[in-house]
Design an enzyme around this catalytic site. Sequence first.
Site, PDB file in Angstrom:
ATOM      1  CG  HIS A  99      -1.706  -1.007   1.638  1.00 13.88           C
ATOM      2  ND1 HIS A  99      -1.255  -2.132   2.271  1.00 13.88           N
ATOM      3  CD2 HIS A  99      -3.044  -1.169   1.505  1.00 13.88           C
ATOM      4  CE1 HIS A  99      -2.270  -2.950   2.495  1.00 13.88           C
ATOM      5  NE2 HIS A  99      -3.370  -2.397   2.044  1.00 13.88           N
ATOM      6  CG  ASP A 102       1.951  -0.931   3.277  1.00  9.57           C
ATOM      7  OD1 ASP A 102       1.197  -0.488   4.162  1.00  9.57           O
ATOM      8  OD2 ASP A 102       1.600  -1.763   2.410  1.00  9.57           O
TER       9      ASP A 102
END
Length: 436
Positions: A99, A102
């Site tokens: 993501h 992240d």
Amino acid sequence: MKEFFKVPEVKYEGTESKNPFAFKYYEKERRIGGKTMGEHLKFSMAYWHTMCADGTDMFGVGTMDKSFGESDPLAVYKQKVYAAFELMHKLGIEFFCFHDRDIAPEGKSLAEFQSNLDVIVPIIEEQMKKYGIKLLWGTANCFSNPRYMHGAATACEADVMAFAAAQVKKAIDITIRLGGTGYVFWGGREGYETLLNTDMALEQDNYAAFLRMAVDYARKNGFTGDFYIEPKPKEPTKHQYDFDAATVLAFLRKYGLEKDFKLNIEANHATLAGHTFEHELCISRINNALGSVDANQGDEHLGWDTDQFPTDVYATTYAMLEVLRAGGFTTGGLNFDAKTRRGSNTPEDIFLAHIAAMDAFALGLINAQKLIQDGRIDAFIKERYASFETGIGADVRAGRATLETLAEYALTIGDVKPASGRQEYLEMVVNSILFA
Ligand code: XLS
Ligand code: NI
Ligand code: NI
């Protein structure tokens, strides 16, 4: 180059090995039915769990340190990249998924977040080249930030949707730049808590419009991979719109999105929806929509997404049977959307967890191939439906039968005594093959 994990490269040593840092079943180059195990399984590391999750839960702070020796946020995220690629390289994992949140710190504004991403993405790109590691899929985290408390693409306020669009646009850019073969939508906040404050029709129309915009943007910018929706029934919302595979397929068809989207099936989401993992894979397969898999497992006694590393070999066997029946992965793979338990808090545990899961899926593949080669299960199913190959059954299959012709026929046959389904026998066959 700094070494983050005091673990050697993990090799196949076979079933006799007692070395915890060795594969007992996963032999990357071993050929099974025309492809290597590595090609069949396409293992992927989930950046969020492996590089970010620190064991925090509702009752306590983190138990794992994932700052990799730094304290400045951007410096931490730079080190995460090097650590991630060392880990994947040592495990022989060729893919990863991320993501936006992240891989870079959010900072104080959307603009700062985007410039942080611009610092990190070239480092990821360089490490991908260095190790020959590829991007399976990318996605945007449109659920953690408080602004998404009522949803992102299904938010009740248009400004929120605009923020989500900015994130998704950037995440698509990054996915294209890194050569990702998939782009995931998991609707963590796309759902509702109560119908008392919800216009469900409007929210679903908006969700579809948002997905259409994302597809148009990505295609215009050269993305040729697949979009996936990842079904999940609940958590964090009480009722999530992407409830299960069948619900998502109906949604995609209603809005004419089925050509661009496949499904990303997660084992623990299947069980939360009251289905088996193989049920969700089967629904996807028979609708030509099996895209990718989030490989994990839940706990049968807990009602939430525990995201455990998959070690249940029956589950991996039945899952791989569906994957093989579907003809294997194309754009997708097996992404370990899984985290070590809060109490398994050392860097070594991350390796042991991946090794255990890779071996469990290797066994699943070996077993599924054996079940197919043995042929008794498939033959039983074929025989069970044999009456649809001739006579009145063939007429039904060919669309020749009518309610009248079936009714007329029924009057001529007296009674019908269906044959046994032989479930226990079939379970015995499975065990005799698995434990031969
Ligand atoms: C959460 C989901 C999430 C998706 C990607 O339950 O599994 O991690 O895979 O957003
Ligand atoms: Ni997932
Ligand atoms: Ni999950």
